[in-house]
Design an enzyme around this catalytic site. Sequence first.
Site, short mmCIF file in Angstrom:
data_model
loop_
_atom_site.label_atom_id
_atom_site.label_comp_id
_atom_site.label_asym_id
_atom_site.label_seq_id
_atom_site.Cartn_x
_atom_site.Cartn_y
_atom_site.Cartn_z
N ASP A 70 -18.11 -7.43 -6.20
CA ASP A 70 -18.85 -6.33 -6.80
C ASP A 70 -17.98 -5.46 -7.70
OD1 ASP A 70 -20.58 -7.41 -4.87
OD2 ASP A 70 -21.62 -5.50 -4.64
N ASP A 109 -22.88 5.38 1.65
CA ASP A 109 -21.56 5.58 1.04
C ASP A 109 -21.63 6.26 -0.32
OD1 ASP A 109 -20.07 4.66 3.12
OD2 ASP A 109 -19.90 2.61 2.37
#
Length: 387
Positions: free
Chosen positions: A17, A125
């Site tokens: 990612d 997050d």
Amino acid sequence: MAQPKGTVVLAYSGGLDTSCILVWLKEQGYDVVAYLANIGQKEDFEAARKKALALGAKKVYIEDISKEFVEEFIWPAVQANALYEDRYLLGTALARPCIARKLVEIAEREGAQYVAHGATGKGNDQVRFELTCYALCPKIKVVAPWRLPEFYQRFPGRRELMDFAKKHGIPVPVTPQTPWSMDENLMHISYEAGILENPKVIDHGNPAGTAATGPRASRVPVKVTNAGDGATRRSALELFVYLNDIAGKHGVGRIDIVENRFVGMKSRGIYETPAGTILYHAHLDIEAFTMDREVRKIKQGLALKFSELVYNGFWHSPECEFLRQCIGHSQEAVVGTVRLSVFKGQVYVLGRESPRSLYNEELVSMNVQGDYEPADATGFININSLR
């Protein structure tokens, strides 16, 4: 080519990612500084550095923040007996403000106007990273690709990311992807997503074979001694790593839960927190031994709120700072030694002693009257029975 946009500091992990995000940010016209936090995970940091530079990062910071993670974030949580929803010891939630603090520091050092992260738009997050960044540097601008339509419409899934990686020469694992997402730090390892999104699926053993098999002045852990060989660890980082090793071998600290994310959805996660679990039980025991009953009742309520604030990303909020001060003050008499054993996934408290103990053996004894008049209990019972 996109118009130049300035410098962005990317919280970089070296995985698929954030590697794709690094290249994508360059496509958008950013100069990218990659920041990789060493927070106790097992990682080839030099390989990650070379990879980031090869992908076009103009600079790479690899910062070892393990020591401050233990001393400034884990220890306050141990003092609080912090648990989210009665079970989760907050390993990821505690790590994010520690990581983000250094992210902001590097941005200021580099004169960067932007910071970026790879957190998804559905998780906790993103909140934890960004609330910390805004608390420490209100003028900072955050680039969150997974919340930008031009990014997530182009990359609706991992297949599209893999295609992008192949096209741009981004190294990806040649073995099949593990059917879950893993996050590791010194405090814990978490497993989420993939096959674990079905709460009926049984997690067979340890997905990755890692942690578990199948001081503020003082008033924090200061020494661990192995009763078998006498080996002693004293520094915060050293004793925490040692406890992780000991507890992990015995499968201590592994839970499988469904929790409530701050953004409003329930999620299933598996967490391994070996050292944190031992210290939770040890601290809980010595605190009960040394703390006044009514103070402890109030402190339990503060700990509940503290855990919620940490989970939701409010570490740097005024209310969380206030709670840390209150909880820290409550710990002045919480000193002593706890003897424990670990066996087959469990922590057993065997005994304790403290110079600040409130336990009076003579007073509580069934064999000695001590400084207590049994007849006084009659009035106590009568008064309490009135209602």
